[in-house]
Design an enzyme around this catalytic site. Structure first.
Site, short mmCIF file in Angstrom:
data_model
loop_
_atom_site.label_atom_id
_atom_site.label_comp_id
_atom_site.label_asym_id
_atom_site.label_seq_id
_atom_site.Cartn_x
_atom_site.Cartn_y
_atom_site.Cartn_z
N LYS A 7 0.84 -1.21 0.00
CA LYS A 7 0.00 0.00 0.00
C LYS A 7 0.88 1.25 0.00
O LYS A 7 2.09 1.17 0.24
CB LYS A 7 -0.92 -0.01 1.22
CG LYS A 7 -0.18 0.03 2.55
CD LYS A 7 -1.12 -0.25 3.71
CE LYS A 7 -0.38 -0.22 5.02
NZ LYS A 7 -1.23 -0.68 6.14
N TYR A 230 18.42 28.88 9.05
CA TYR A 230 17.25 29.67 9.44
C TYR A 230 17.10 29.70 10.95
O TYR A 230 17.30 28.69 11.63
CB TYR A 230 15.98 29.08 8.84
CG TYR A 230 15.82 29.37 7.37
CD1 TYR A 230 15.74 30.69 6.90
CD2 TYR A 230 15.73 28.33 6.45
CE1 TYR A 230 15.59 30.95 5.56
CE2 TYR A 230 15.56 28.59 5.11
CZ TYR A 230 15.50 29.90 4.66
OH TYR A 230 15.34 30.16 3.33
C1 PLP Z 1 -0.48 -1.71 6.74
C2 PLP Z 1 -1.09 -2.96 7.18
C3 PLP Z 1 -0.29 -4.08 7.44
C4 PLP Z 1 1.21 -4.06 7.39
O1 PLP Z 1 1.70 -3.49 8.57
P1 PLP Z 1 3.28 -3.46 8.87
O2 PLP Z 1 3.38 -2.97 10.26
O3 PLP Z 1 3.86 -2.49 7.89
O4 PLP Z 1 3.78 -4.84 8.66
C5 PLP Z 1 -0.93 -5.26 7.78
N1 PLP Z 1 -2.29 -5.33 7.86
C6 PLP Z 1 -3.07 -4.26 7.63
C7 PLP Z 1 -4.54 -4.40 7.76
C8 PLP Z 1 -2.50 -3.05 7.30
O5 PLP Z 1 -3.30 -1.98 7.09
#
Ligand code: PLP
Length: 341
Positions: A7, A230
């Site tokens: 994702k 800055y």
């Molecule tokens: C993002 C997500 C994961 C992966 O999580 P990580 O901590 O990056 O391994 C797993 N299950 C769901 C439902 C998620 O939204």
């Protein structure tokens, strides 16, 4: 079996880049339908899971067309399925809210949802999923997952179907106790550590997939009392030599890192100096003779001589987590892909 979680544009790495590295996984999990489409275009014919399921009715058409498996976490999604016209029944992952309280049916509503789904001609196979809120740490004296495991077992024990429970943290820390068919490996697939700073990447034998590197494009010699950047937030207490690095918050480097945060120059550890600006930041070169104009700077990841600066360490200095830095890598940063064996 392993879902490679891709994702958010594969946690900032790019879907196509990540696909090359992660195609050995059993399936890909994501939530954006465009990204699912990209994976099919890249040639992936195996399982793809939409972690949040359909956002609107017409998403189900794409699920049918691209053979996407999808989470079902609320009644509306079952309503949409019941109205959906498809020749091919769908594989769904029914989500239990076992305590995270983000998505999913409550323990009391779950079995009715299962029964309703099971009666739909649009549904082929029902798998069971839940998500842990504290797999990366201890939680009020318990190990972080037991209370949710108990809820899952109580609700699902006698239901058929494959199970998916663990994210990276649970996969690494609780593999002896969580028995399931599919793990959902996100951050660990990219070499990020889900339970930093309790553990570093070497503890879990993780190697960084993402390296952010740049160069020194200017050198300044300071006297005691001179300030940098800055807000003049840094004042030299003695003579020092600093380098200006072509990387700033517009590249995705966090503006919130304080002066003194870790960074590598020619593979050697040193620290940032003063505030991060949009396109540049400063580093201390005083203790690094031989470095200067054009020296390679590693903001995080793999240094030129094998050293690693974990993204998690930079994230911690900025008061955030490696996940956020990966996802925030800016579009303007040129990306090259290197395949390791
Ligand atoms: C993002 C997500 C994961 C992966 O999580 P990580 O901590 O990056 O391994 C797993 N299950 C769901 C439902 C998620 O939204």
């Amino acid at each position: 079996m392993v879902w490679a979680v891709v994702k958010a544009n594969a946690y900032g790495h790019g879907i196509a880049n990540a696909y090359e590295g992660l195609r050995g996984a059993d399936g890909f999990a994501l939530l954006d339908l465009d990204e699912a489409q990209q994976l099919r275009t890249l040639g992936w014919r195996g399982p793809i899971l939409l972690l949040e399921g359909a956002f609107e009715t017409r998403d189900l058409e794409l699920c049918s067309r691209l053979k996407l498996w999808h989470a079902v976490h609320c009644e509306q999604q079952i309503d949409w399925l019941a109205m959906h016209k498809t020749h091919e029944p769908h594989r769904v992952f029914l989500k239990l809210n076992s305590g995270m309280n983000r998505l999913g049916f409550s323990a009391t509503a779950f079995r009715a949802a299962w029964t309703r789904l099971n009666a739909l001609p649009q549904v082929d196979e029902i798998s069971l999923m839940t998500h842990f809120s504290d797999a990366d740490a201890l939680r009020s004296g318990s190990d972080g997952i037991q209370h949710q495991l108990d809820v899952f077992e109580a609700v699902c024990a006698d239901l058929p179907g494959e199970r998916s429970l663990s994210n990276s943290a649970a996969t690494l820390r609780h593999s002896q106790r969580v028995h399931s068919d599919w793990v959902r490996a996100g951050i660990m697939s990219y070499g990020g550590v889900p339970d930093y700073p309790e553990h570093g990447p070497e503890h879990w034998d993780l190697r960084p997939a993402m390296t952010l590197r740049s160069k020194i494009i200017g050198v300044q010699h300071l006297q005691a009392g001179d300030t940098v950047g800055y807000g003049s937030s840094f004042t030299a207490t003695q003579a020092m030599r600093i380098g200006t690095v072509a990387c700033g918050y517009a590249d995705g480097y966090p503006r919130h890192v304080p002066s003194g945060s870790p960074i590598l120059v020619d593979g050697q550890r040193t620290t940032t100096v003063g505030r991060v600006s949009m396109d540049m930041l400063a580093v201390d070169l005083s203790a690094l003779p031989g470095t200067g104009f054009n020296s390679e700077v590693t903001l995080w990841g793999q240094g030129p001589k094998g050293q690693v600066l974990p993204i998690d360490e930079v994230a911690k200095a900025a008061g955030t987590i490696g996940y956020e830095l990966m996802c925030a890598l800016a579009k303007r940063v040129p990306v090259t892909v290197q395949h390791l064996e």
